[in-house]
Design an enzyme around this catalytic site. Structure first.
Site, PDB file in Angstrom:
ATOM      1  N   HIS A  88      40.866  38.718  44.845  1.00  0.00           N
ATOM      2  CA  HIS A  88      40.955  37.382  44.263  1.00  0.00           C
ATOM      3  C   HIS A  88      39.630  36.657  44.504  1.00  0.00           C
ATOM      4  O   HIS A  88      39.094  36.701  45.611  1.00  0.00           O
ATOM      5  CB  HIS A  88      42.113  36.610  44.904  1.00  0.00           C
ATOM      6  CG  HIS A  88      42.292  35.247  44.307  1.00  0.00           C
ATOM      7  ND1 HIS A  88      42.841  35.058  43.055  1.00  0.00           N
ATOM      8  CD2 HIS A  88      41.950  34.027  44.759  1.00  0.00           C
ATOM      9  CE1 HIS A  88      42.848  33.765  42.780  1.00  0.00           C
ATOM     10  NE2 HIS A  88      42.317  33.111  43.792  1.00  0.00           N
ATOM     11  N   LEU A 137      53.451  39.518  39.030  1.00  0.00           N
ATOM     12  CA  LEU A 137      54.358  40.629  39.337  1.00  0.00           C
ATOM     13  C   LEU A 137      55.702  40.085  39.793  1.00  0.00           C
ATOM     14  O   LEU A 137      55.788  39.043  40.427  1.00  0.00           O
ATOM     15  CB  LEU A 137      53.768  41.506  40.441  1.00  0.00           C
ATOM     16  CG  LEU A 137      52.400  42.121  40.141  1.00  0.00           C
ATOM     17  CD1 LEU A 137      51.982  43.050  41.276  1.00  0.00           C
ATOM     18  CD2 LEU A 137      52.384  42.860  38.819  1.00  0.00           C
ATOM     19  N   MET A 148      45.823  40.831  35.229  1.00  0.00           N
ATOM     20  CA  MET A 148      46.207  39.439  35.039  1.00  0.00           C
ATOM     21  C   MET A 148      47.670  39.313  34.603  1.00  0.00           C
ATOM     22  O   MET A 148      47.993  38.720  33.581  1.00  0.00           O
ATOM     23  CB  MET A 148      45.260  38.774  34.015  1.00  0.00           C
ATOM     24  CG  MET A 148      43.795  38.919  34.388  1.00  0.00           C
ATOM     25  SD  MET A 148      43.376  38.409  36.081  1.00  0.00           S
ATOM     26  CE  MET A 148      42.941  36.706  35.793  1.00  0.00           C
ATOM     27  N   ASP A 170      54.715  36.058  46.655  1.00  0.00           N
ATOM     28  CA  ASP A 170      54.089  34.794  46.278  1.00  0.00           C
ATOM     29  C   ASP A 170      52.649  35.031  45.840  1.00  0.00           C
ATOM     30  O   ASP A 170      51.896  35.732  46.511  1.00  0.00           O
ATOM     31  CB  ASP A 170      54.126  33.812  47.452  1.00  0.00           C
ATOM     32  CG  ASP A 170      55.559  33.426  47.787  1.00  0.00           C
ATOM     33  OD1 ASP A 170      56.382  33.338  46.852  1.00  0.00           O
ATOM     34  OD2 ASP A 170      55.845  33.254  48.984  1.00  0.00           O
ATOM     35  N   ASN A 226      35.241  45.823  38.985  1.00  0.00           N
ATOM     36  CA  ASN A 226      35.680  46.171  40.350  1.00  0.00           C
ATOM     37  C   ASN A 226      36.242  47.590  40.390  1.00  0.00           C
ATOM     38  O   ASN A 226      35.995  48.337  41.334  1.00  0.00           O
ATOM     39  CB  ASN A 226      36.736  45.169  40.840  1.00  0.00           C
ATOM     40  CG  ASN A 226      36.097  43.922  41.414  1.00  0.00           C
ATOM     41  OD1 ASN A 226      35.492  43.955  42.494  1.00  0.00           O
ATOM     42  ND2 ASN A 226      36.207  42.819  40.690  1.00  0.00           N
ATOM     43  N   ALA A 230      29.667  40.003  45.322  1.00  0.00           N
ATOM     44  CA  ALA A 230      30.308  40.132  46.642  1.00  0.00           C
ATOM     45  C   ALA A 230      31.616  40.920  46.534  1.00  0.00           C
ATOM     46  O   ALA A 230      31.944  41.727  47.410  1.00  0.00           O
ATOM     47  CB  ALA A 230      30.565  38.747  47.231  1.00  0.00           C
ATOM     48  N   ASN A 267      45.134  43.396  46.234  1.00  0.00           N
ATOM     49  CA  ASN A 267      44.597  42.598  45.132  1.00  0.00           C
ATOM     50  C   ASN A 267      43.271  42.013  45.565  1.00  0.00           C
ATOM     51  O   ASN A 267      43.076  41.718  46.744  1.00  0.00           O
ATOM     52  CB  ASN A 267      45.565  41.455  44.791  1.00  0.00           C
ATOM     53  CG  ASN A 267      45.056  40.596  43.647  1.00  0.00           C
ATOM     54  OD1 ASN A 267      44.558  41.112  42.642  1.00  0.00           O
ATOM     55  ND2 ASN A 267      45.157  39.278  43.781  1.00  0.00           N
TER      56      ASN A 267
HETATM   57  C1  GAR Z   1      37.451  39.566  39.205  1.00  0.00           C
HETATM   58  O1  GAR Z   1      36.602  38.487  39.454  1.00  0.00           O
HETATM   59  C2  GAR Z   1      38.724  39.448  40.011  1.00  0.00           C
HETATM   60  O2  GAR Z   1      38.524  38.922  41.285  1.00  0.00           O
HETATM   61  C3  GAR Z   1      39.511  38.495  39.160  1.00  0.00           C
HETATM   62  O3  GAR Z   1      39.292  38.923  37.842  1.00  0.00           O
HETATM   63  C4  GAR Z   1      37.974  39.496  37.763  1.00  0.00           C
HETATM   64  C5  GAR Z   1      38.102  40.850  37.135  1.00  0.00           C
HETATM   65  O4  GAR Z   1      36.847  41.382  36.864  1.00  0.00           O
HETATM   66  N1  GAR Z   1      40.906  38.528  39.493  1.00  0.00           N
HETATM   67  C6  GAR Z   1      41.697  37.471  39.461  1.00  0.00           C
HETATM   68  O5  GAR Z   1      41.311  36.363  39.122  1.00  0.00           O
HETATM   69  C7  GAR Z   1      43.123  37.735  39.876  1.00  0.00           C
HETATM   70  N2  GAR Z   1      43.803  36.514  40.126  1.00  0.00           N
HETATM   71  P1  GAR Z   1      36.653  42.927  36.617  1.00  0.00           P
HETATM   72  O6  GAR Z   1      37.663  43.327  35.533  1.00  0.00           O
HETATM   73  O7  GAR Z   1      35.252  43.058  36.127  1.00  0.00           O
HETATM   74  O8  GAR Z   1      36.904  43.639  37.907  1.00  0.00           O
END
Ligand code: GAR
Length: 201
Positions: free
Chosen positions: A113, A97, A94, A147, A17, A177, A111
């Site tokens: 998610h 916070l 991950m 939260d 991302n 997506a 963020n």
């Molecule tokens: C992504 O799918 C993101 O939405 C998720 O971790 C992945 C990171 O992938 N985030 C969470 O689950 C946060 N709670 P990336 O390092 O390839 O962007």
């Protein structure tokens, strides 16, 4: 010329991302530039990706800080401020916070998610969506509040859940997506007036 907001991206892993945000921000008319990629794990693969793209990187390993989350967050905050960051994007960061970092970036921290919040907060969202028999799943970009996975939603993208989906096939489709959604959502936030930072905490 559009005014580009200065953005810092926080990652913990591969940073796909993050790479999409970096790519989007190359466009002259995109209202943000990526000035820093910060990881809480020195081994995060995304750090090399960012460095290869010419972005400043920093690793602030959380492990030497032990239980002292606030001290780790103070170091993260200091790095963001040292790069004059105006907006923070969490992209697979991950770490839970504390109110300290959240309050200092209120209204300026996004963020992504991998679920249609408020459904499936937390981890293993794709497996849980399949197990629940959902026909629709997706991803959300939201403002970060105290939260977990609960702040105001900026944008969402939906994907169908197919009868033969596995966690792997569904997560791949949701990730595609995410890669479209996050640059759009950052464009939206960066185009708006931002709240004044409250650095009193
Ligand atoms: C992504 O799918 C993101 O939405 C998720 O971790 C992945 C990171 O992938 N985030 C969470 O689950 C946060 N709670 P990336 O390092 O390839 O962007």
């Amino acid at each position: 010329m559009v005014t580009k907001r200065r953005v810092g991206i926080l990652i913990s892993g591969r940073g796909s991302n993050m790479a999409c945000l970096v790519e989007a921000a190359r466009a002259p008319d995109y209202p943000a530039e990526i000035v820093l990629v910060l990881a809480n794990k020195p081994e995060a693969g995304g750090l090399a990706t960012a460095a290869a793209a010419g972005i400043a990187t920093v690793a602030i390993d959380h492990r030497p800080f032990g239980q002292d989350r606030a001290a780790h967050e103070a170091a993260v905050d200091a790095a963001l401020r040292a790069h004059d960051v105006e907006i923070v994007c969490l992209a697979g960061y991950m770490r839970l916070l504390t109110p300290y970092l959240v309050s200092r970036w209120a209204g300026r921290m996004l963020n992504i998610h991998p679920s249609l919040l408020p459904e499936f907060k937390g981890l293993h969202t794709h497996a849980r969506a399949i197990a629940a028999g959902e026909t629709e799943h997706g991803c959300t970009v939201h403002l970060v509040t105290e939260d977990l996975d609960s702040g105001p939603v900026l944008m969402q993208a939906r994907v169908d859940v197919r009868p033969d989906d596995t966690e792997a096939t569904l997560s791949a489709r949701v990730l595609a997506a995410e890669h479209r959604l996050y640059p759009e959502a950052l464009r939206k936030l960066a185009s708006q007036p931002l709240p004044t930072a409250d650095l009193t905490s």
